[in-house]
Design a protein around this motif. Structure first.
Motif, PDB file in Angstrom:
ATOM      1  N   LEU A 203       0.828  -1.206   0.000  1.00 30.35           N
ATOM      2  CA  LEU A 203       0.000   0.000   0.000  1.00 30.35           C
ATOM      3  C   LEU A 203       0.860   1.253   0.000  1.00 30.35           C
ATOM      4  O   LEU A 203       0.511   2.264  -0.628  1.00 30.35           O
ATOM      5  CB  LEU A 203      -0.930  -0.007   1.217  1.00 30.35           C
ATOM      6  N   ASP A 204       1.983   1.207   0.710  1.00 32.65           N
ATOM      7  CA  ASP A 204       2.874   2.369   0.753  1.00 32.65           C
ATOM      8  C   ASP A 204       3.350   2.729  -0.648  1.00 32.65           C
ATOM      9  O   ASP A 204       3.389   3.902  -1.037  1.00 32.65           O
ATOM     10  CB  ASP A 204       4.068   2.052   1.660  1.00 32.65           C
ATOM     11  N   GLU A 205       3.723   1.713  -1.420  1.00 32.98           N
ATOM     12  CA  GLU A 205       4.165   1.963  -2.796  1.00 32.98           C
ATOM     13  C   GLU A 205       2.991   2.410  -3.676  1.00 32.98           C
ATOM     14  O   GLU A 205       3.123   3.344  -4.476  1.00 32.98           O
ATOM     15  CB  GLU A 205       4.792   0.694  -3.373  1.00 32.98           C
ATOM     16  N   ASP A 206       1.855   1.737  -3.533  1.00 27.96           N
ATOM     17  CA  ASP A 206       0.725   2.000  -4.427  1.00 27.96           C
ATOM     18  C   ASP A 206       0.086   3.360  -4.180  1.00 27.96           C
ATOM     19  O   ASP A 206      -0.426   3.983  -5.116  1.00 27.96           O
ATOM     20  CB  ASP A 206      -0.319   0.892  -4.287  1.00 27.96           C
ATOM     21  N   PHE A 207       0.060   3.828  -2.937  1.00 29.46           N
ATOM     22  CA  PHE A 207      -0.517   5.145  -2.671  1.00 29.46           C
ATOM     23  C   PHE A 207       0.266   6.243  -3.384  1.00 29.46           C
ATOM     24  O   PHE A 207      -0.304   7.234  -3.849  1.00 29.46           O
ATOM     25  CB  PHE A 207      -0.547   5.427  -1.167  1.00 29.46           C
TER      26      PHE A 207
ATOM     27  N   LEU B 117      14.557  -2.344  -1.500  1.00 34.76           N
ATOM     28  CA  LEU B 117      15.006  -1.143  -0.782  1.00 34.76           C
ATOM     29  C   LEU B 117      14.528   0.124  -1.486  1.00 34.76           C
ATOM     30  O   LEU B 117      14.022   1.050  -0.847  1.00 34.76           O
ATOM     31  CB  LEU B 117      16.532  -1.150  -0.691  1.00 34.76           C
ATOM     32  N   PHE B 118      14.671   0.167  -2.806  1.00 37.15           N
ATOM     33  CA  PHE B 118      14.303   1.369  -3.559  1.00 37.15           C
ATOM     34  C   PHE B 118      12.825   1.715  -3.392  1.00 37.15           C
ATOM     35  O   PHE B 118      12.449   2.887  -3.440  1.00 37.15           O
ATOM     36  CB  PHE B 118      14.613   1.171  -5.039  1.00 37.15           C
ATOM     37  N   SER B 119      11.982   0.700  -3.211  1.00 37.55           N
ATOM     38  CA  SER B 119      10.542   0.946  -3.136  1.00 37.55           C
ATOM     39  C   SER B 119      10.152   1.762  -1.912  1.00 37.55           C
ATOM     40  O   SER B 119       9.033   2.293  -1.853  1.00 37.55           O
ATOM     41  CB  SER B 119       9.792  -0.393  -3.113  1.00 37.55           C
ATOM     42  N   LYS B 120      11.047   1.886  -0.938  1.00 37.76           N
ATOM     43  CA  LYS B 120      10.724   2.650   0.267  1.00 37.76           C
ATOM     44  C   LYS B 120      11.002   4.143   0.095  1.00 37.76           C
ATOM     45  O   LYS B 120      10.627   4.945   0.955  1.00 37.76           O
ATOM     46  CB  LYS B 120      11.543   2.116   1.451  1.00 37.76           C
ATOM     47  N   PHE B 121      11.657   4.527  -1.000  1.00 38.02           N
ATOM     48  CA  PHE B 121      12.084   5.912  -1.141  1.00 38.02           C
ATOM     49  C   PHE B 121      11.077   6.854  -1.816  1.00 38.02           C
ATOM     50  O   PHE B 121      11.137   8.068  -1.588  1.00 38.02           O
ATOM     51  CB  PHE B 121      13.423   5.972  -1.882  1.00 38.02           C
ATOM     52  N   PRO B 122      10.166   6.370  -2.702  1.00 40.49           N
ATOM     53  CA  PRO B 122       9.197   7.324  -3.271  1.00 40.49           C
ATOM     54  C   PRO B 122       8.397   8.071  -2.208  1.00 40.49           C
ATOM     55  O   PRO B 122       8.122   9.261  -2.361  1.00 40.49           O
ATOM     56  CB  PRO B 122       8.301   6.422  -4.139  1.00 40.49           C
ATOM     57  N   ARG B 123       7.997   7.380  -1.149  1.00 40.84           N
ATOM     58  CA  ARG B 123       7.269   8.054  -0.064  1.00 40.84           C
ATOM     59  C   ARG B 123       8.141   9.131   0.574  1.00 40.84           C
ATOM     60  O   ARG B 123       7.674  10.233   0.872  1.00 40.84           O
ATOM     61  CB  ARG B 123       6.841   7.012   0.979  1.00 40.84           C
ATOM     62  N   LEU B 124       9.429   8.814   0.798  1.00 37.91           N
ATOM     63  CA  LEU B 124      10.348   9.780   1.391  1.00 37.91           C
ATOM     64  C   LEU B 124      10.466  11.031   0.527  1.00 37.91           C
ATOM     65  O   LEU B 124      10.374  12.167   1.022  1.00 37.91           O
ATOM     66  CB  LEU B 124      11.720   9.130   1.574  1.00 37.91           C
ATOM     67  N   VAL B 125      10.642  10.828  -0.781  1.00 37.58           N
ATOM     68  CA  VAL B 125      10.794  11.969  -1.695  1.00 37.58           C
ATOM     69  C   VAL B 125       9.504  12.782  -1.751  1.00 37.58           C
ATOM     70  O   VAL B 125       9.539  14.020  -1.717  1.00 37.58           O
ATOM     71  CB  VAL B 125      11.189  11.471  -3.104  1.00 37.58           C
TER      72      VAL B 125
END
Length: 655
Positions: free
Chosen positions: A26-30, A354-362
């Motif tokens: 969900l974190d990635e999809d949102f 690992l990379f999938s956690k960074f779009p939310r950060l950006v």
């Protein structure tokens, strides 16, 4: 908050594993939803994830998570039905609620207090769902009808002496109406054949239900037995069971959608008893590490066996048992090599995890700094050892935060420079020469070497004369010095002069390298060159000064036995001439034994083997010749760190 009484520790473990994967999804999809609001498949995937979390947490009795995911599901359902538009504010509400789910999951996993107040988050989601949403149209009334096949099945059951029961159940006001309807149909299917229901099986699965359900079931059991079974289902307000009135029902006309729950119930019962061979299995990370350590010990003993075999083969050339022993050791070596290779593949994971956690950060940083940023990820399928993935997260977080905060200019500055309003930050990974290369690019203002030199002089890190002698590239690399920052003001994100030195320290501890290249006004690129694994590496065994050393093969360009005339000195430093070029020459035993002291140059007449090594392909990565006494062999080596015993020794990665 107490969970359901019949929940076992294994049930809880399975739930936490499932919840962890769904929350990450969900974190990635949102984040994708904000860019792909019209992607029906994406919306369905998000809705399915929230729905699964709601159902699992409800069965667990974890009402806080269930109520939060139910509110999330309502909002997503309106988005899916196009009665609500996707806006940054709506995504903010979803992400804030997702953070609440993470907190609930963490508290449950740690066995602590799970009485986290989710009411504000639920209210936020309800408000977002109601904002601009059109009222849903009332579903048309549906009658309990039979297909011809179901009518024939009913007639056969009655002829066999079974009873047909018309079951009517009213539900209490609940958020779990679809779940209760599903439980009702399941309980009745366990006592007979469910021929029809309103709402239908398909409607129940789609959660298109109200507070009432009717079921036609044929069974050898009486109404009392059916009532007893339904009493186990919670939140039922009223249960009415009567004999089926055949005159009140007719077979559904051809082409009309027919309510047939019997088929769905039978399919679910068949699926419950079907044994599928799993394609993947979960394994505890600690057990995997133990297995890898044991394989590492096998690799060490394999090497010893190989050496012993060579010795015996040379000493007892004509002995039959010696030959058989060598043949057996050769076979064992092949098996251990295959086992080691398989274990290495098991440890390899795509870096996209690992990379999938960074779009939310950006996204969060860009919104807080009011900078439109497009974050691009490339090479997420590139595989790397799990242990390396765990250790590079923090350095990458530092670099990404600095790229958005310092690298990317404000919209006004970008407009003045003639740049697009939306900045681009690109994170990429690829395999290169036995390493993994991770690059982070931004199209921001770049790093000004003049400002870096001024900051270094101001902080006393360099004298003005020394700063003037630095090239622009050398000046830019000063950002890795502790406490050096050119930020005009500190923020909560970065700019306090900490972080970049930590990045370099982390990467070097992994036997990797970090480089920076920047052009003022155009942007900056950070390159991280890392080993694929920390467990083993291919090594070239050499002897120098009576000791045996292993040089990583990934750094070795070539080995030569130079002509004495190609050896010389330049400004008292030993050099080697090779194919028209000149490179530094270091004698390995002197470099290891006399680090930090003055070394005598290698005499031009001294015969040596030279191993030409190069750490990278950048313009500053010049080759170096390492003088050794002998070249021994190439081997796959198991590396163990000595940090806990001997401290950090320059030039020594481990033993």
């Amino acid at each position: 908050m107490p969970l359901a009484a019949d929940i076992t520790p294994d049930d809880l473990k399975v739930f936490l594993q499932e919840a962890d994967g769904l929350i990450e999804l969900l974190d990635e999809d949102f984040i994708r939803l904000e860019q792909e609001a019209d992607n029906a498949d994406l919306l369905q995937e998000i809705f399915r994830g929230a729905h699964t979390l709601k159902g699992s947490s409800g069965m667990l009795g974890f009402t806080a998570m269930a109520s939060l995911t139910h509110a999330m599901e309502d909002l997503l359902d309106r988005v899916r039905k196009h009665t609500l538009q996707v806006t940054p504010e709506l995504v903010d509400a979803l992400l804030a609620s997702l953070d609440g789910l993470k907190a609930l999951k963490s508290a449950l996993a740690e066995g602590g207090d799970t009485d986290i107040d989710v009411a504000p988050l639920v209210a936020m989601l309800r408000a977002a769902a109601d904002d601009g949403a059109a009222p849903a149209a009332a579903a048309p009334a549906e009658s309990l009808t039979l297909q011809p096949a179901a009518a024939e099945q009913l007639a056969a059951a009655l002829a066999a002496g079974h009873s047909a029961h018309h079951v009517r159940v009213s539900l209490e006001q609940t958020d779990w109406a679809a779940v209760r309807c599903f439980q009702i149909v399941n309980e009745l299917a366990g006592l007979g054949d469910v021929l029809a229901s309103v709402p239908s099986q398909q409607a129940i699965e789609a959660e298109q239900v109200g507070q009432h359900i009717e079921v036609l079931v044929v069974s050898a059991h009486d109404a009392a037995k059916l009532r007893e079974a339904l009493a186990t289902v919670p939140e039922l307000a009223q249960i009415d069971i009567a004999d089926w009135d055949a005159s009140a029902a007719a077979a559904g006309p051809a082409g009309q959608p027919v309510v047939d729950a019997a088929k769905g119930a039978r399919e679910q019962a068949d699926a419950a008893h079907k044994i599928d061979t799993p394609q993947t299995v979960r394994i505890d990370v600690e057990r995997l590490d133990q297995l890898m350590n044991m394989v590492g010990e096998l690799v060490i003993d394999r090497t010893r066996l190989t050496q012993i075999g060579r010795t015996l083969q040379g000493r007892y050339k004509e002995d039959q048992q010696a030959r058989q022993l060598v043949e057996t050791m050769t076979h064992v070596t092949k098996v251990v090599d295959a086992l080691h290779e398989s274990m290495m593949q098991v440890r390899m994971l795509p870096i996209g995890l690992l990379f999938s956690k960074f779009p939310r950060l950006v996204r969060d940083l860009a919104r807080s700094l009011e900078k439109p940023v497009e974050f691009v990820i490339e090479g997420e399928g590139t595989e790397i050892d799990r242990s390396v993935i765990e250790k590079i997260k923090d350095p990458l977080v530092h670099l990404i935060r600095n790229a958005v905060d310092h690298g990317v200019e404000s919209p006004a500055d970008r407009a003045a420079a003639g740049k697009p309003a939306t900045a681009t930050v690109r994170l990429a990974a690829q395999h290169e020469s036995g390493h993994i290369l991770i690059t982070l690019d931004d199209d921001g203002g770049g790093i000004d070497p003049t400002k870096i030199r001024e900051a270094a002089v101001r902080r006393g890190a360099l004298t003005a004369e020394a700063a003037e002698r630095l090239s622009d590239q050398e000046s830019v690399e000063l950002i890795f010095e502790p406490g050096l920052s050119t930020a005009k003001q500190t923020t909560e994100v970065s700019g306090r002069g900490v972080g970049m030195d930590i990045v370099r320290r982390y990467i070097e501890e992994l036997n990797g390298r970090v480089e920076v290249h920047s052009t003022v006004g155009q942007g900056t690129r950070f390159s991280l060159r890392l080993p694929l694994t920390l467990a083993t590496f291919g090594g070239l065994l050499v002897r120098s000064g009576g000791r045996t050393y292993a040089l990583p093969l990934s750094f070795v360009q070539e080995t030569v036995k130079p002509d004495p005339s190609s050896l010389g000195t330049v400004l008292t430093k030993s050099v080697m001439h090779l194919r028209g070029g000149v490179m530094p020459l270091l004698r390995l035993n002197e470099a290891m034994l006399h680090t930090g002291t003055q070394r005598a140059p290698v005499r031009a007449t001294e015969p040596v083997f030279a191993v030409v090594v190069r750490a990278g392909d950048g313009e500053n990565d010049r080759p170096v010749a390492i003088g050794v006494d002998a070249l021994i062999d190439q081997q796959d080596l198991v590396v163990k760190t000595l940090g806990g015993y001997m401290g950090k020794t320059r030039g020594i990665a481990g033993a």
